[in-house]
Scaffold this motif. Structure first.
Motif, short mmCIF file in Angstrom:
data_model
loop_
_atom_site.label_atom_id
_atom_site.label_comp_id
_atom_site.label_asym_id
_atom_site.label_seq_id
_atom_site.Cartn_x
_atom_site.Cartn_y
_atom_site.Cartn_z
N SER A 22 0.71 -1.78 -0.06
CA SER A 22 0.04 -0.11 -0.32
C SER A 22 0.36 1.11 -0.16
CB SER A 22 -1.22 -0.10 1.20
OG SER A 22 -0.36 -0.35 2.94
N SER A 23 1.82 1.34 0.84
CA SER A 23 2.89 2.11 0.84
C SER A 23 4.22 1.85 0.79
CB SER A 23 2.53 3.29 1.12
OG SER A 23 2.62 2.80 2.89
N VAL A 24 5.79 2.62 0.51
CA VAL A 24 6.98 2.33 0.25
C VAL A 24 7.11 3.71 0.97
CG1 VAL A 24 8.87 1.73 -0.35
CG2 VAL A 24 6.74 0.09 -1.11
N VAL A 25 8.06 3.97 1.80
CA VAL A 25 8.67 5.25 2.19
C VAL A 25 10.27 4.89 1.89
CG1 VAL A 25 9.76 6.74 4.17
CG2 VAL A 25 7.34 6.51 4.08
N ILE A 26 10.87 5.67 0.87
CA ILE A 26 12.19 4.94 0.24
C ILE A 26 12.99 6.19 0.44
CG2 ILE A 26 11.31 3.65 -1.48
CD1 ILE A 26 12.18 5.87 -3.64
N PRO A 27 14.32 6.14 0.71
CA PRO A 27 15.40 7.38 0.86
C PRO A 27 15.81 8.30 -0.05
CG PRO A 27 16.09 5.25 1.33
CD PRO A 27 14.71 4.93 1.23
N GLY A 31 15.56 13.39 0.15
CA GLY A 31 15.20 13.67 0.67
C GLY A 31 14.30 12.07 0.56
N GLU A 32 13.29 11.87 1.57
CA GLU A 32 11.97 10.40 2.36
C GLU A 32 11.28 11.20 1.33
OE1 GLU A 32 12.06 9.39 6.03
OE2 GLU A 32 12.86 8.27 6.13
N PRO A 41 4.46 9.39 -12.44
CA PRO A 41 6.20 8.68 -13.35
C PRO A 41 6.95 9.72 -12.62
CG PRO A 41 4.66 8.73 -14.70
CD PRO A 41 4.23 9.21 -13.57
N THR A 42 8.48 8.88 -12.31
CA THR A 42 9.18 9.36 -10.97
C THR A 42 10.78 8.58 -10.81
OG1 THR A 42 8.01 10.35 -10.25
CG2 THR A 42 10.44 10.79 -9.29
N MET A 43 11.97 9.02 -11.71
CA MET A 43 13.30 7.78 -11.32
C MET A 43 13.72 9.30 -10.37
SD MET A 43 15.33 6.27 -14.25
CE MET A 43 14.37 4.60 -14.13
N THR A 44 14.56 8.12 -9.48
CA THR A 44 15.30 8.43 -8.17
C THR A 44 16.43 8.07 -7.99
OG1 THR A 44 15.07 9.73 -6.10
CG2 THR A 44 13.78 8.75 -6.57
N THR A 45 17.29 8.95 -7.30
CA THR A 45 18.09 8.11 -7.01
C THR A 45 17.87 7.73 -5.19
OG1 THR A 45 19.41 10.07 -6.39
CG2 THR A 45 19.86 9.17 -8.47
#
Length: 135
Positions: A22-27, A31-32, A41-45
């Motif tokens: 249902s959700s994911v918090v990614i570092p 920032g989180e 749509p997003t791509m992040t390091t």
């Protein structure tokens, strides 16, 4: 009940998670960030930190990730980590070894830009160490 989406956490060694969440918090490096169903749509390091996964059934799990990137779509998210381990499996020596290797690399930095990148990574590792292994 929140909408669910497919999430995968992959490291070079193995597939750690693959399922409906249902959700994911990614570092993320900037920032989180919390990823939910229908996310733009997003791509992040990714920086060293903890990814918190909330599964569709409400169960939560946490994984320590050391860099990589996340590819986010409205229907799913894939986090490709340079290295990842379940938070219960992380050892103090693992982070200490990474910090020492990064400090050694810093001594051989050839440019200010390279030195800045290494110092940033070292700060992120130190913060992670303090978060997971308080004194």
């Amino acid at each position: 009940m929140a909408d669910s989406f497919n999430f995968e956490l992959v490291s070079p060694e193995r597939l750690l998670v693959s399922g409906s969440v249902s959700s994911v918090v990614i570092p993320a490096t900037e920032g989180e960030m919390t990823v939910m169903a229908n996310h733009a749509p997003t791509m992040t390091t990714i920086k060293p930190g903890v990814a918190t996964v909330t599964f569709a059934d409400g169960k939560k799990d946490r994984y320590v990730v050391f860099g990589g990137f996340a590819d986010i779509l409205p229907t799913g998210c894939t986090l490709l980590a340079e290295s990842a381990v379940h938070v219960d499996e992380i050892k103090s020596e693992d982070i200490t070894r990474r910090i020492e290797a990064t400090r050694a690399e810093l001594e051989h930095a050839s440019s200010d830009e390279h030195k800045f990148g290494i110092e940033s990574y070292l700060a992120q590792l130190t913060t992670l160490q303090g978060t997971l292994l308080p004194a």
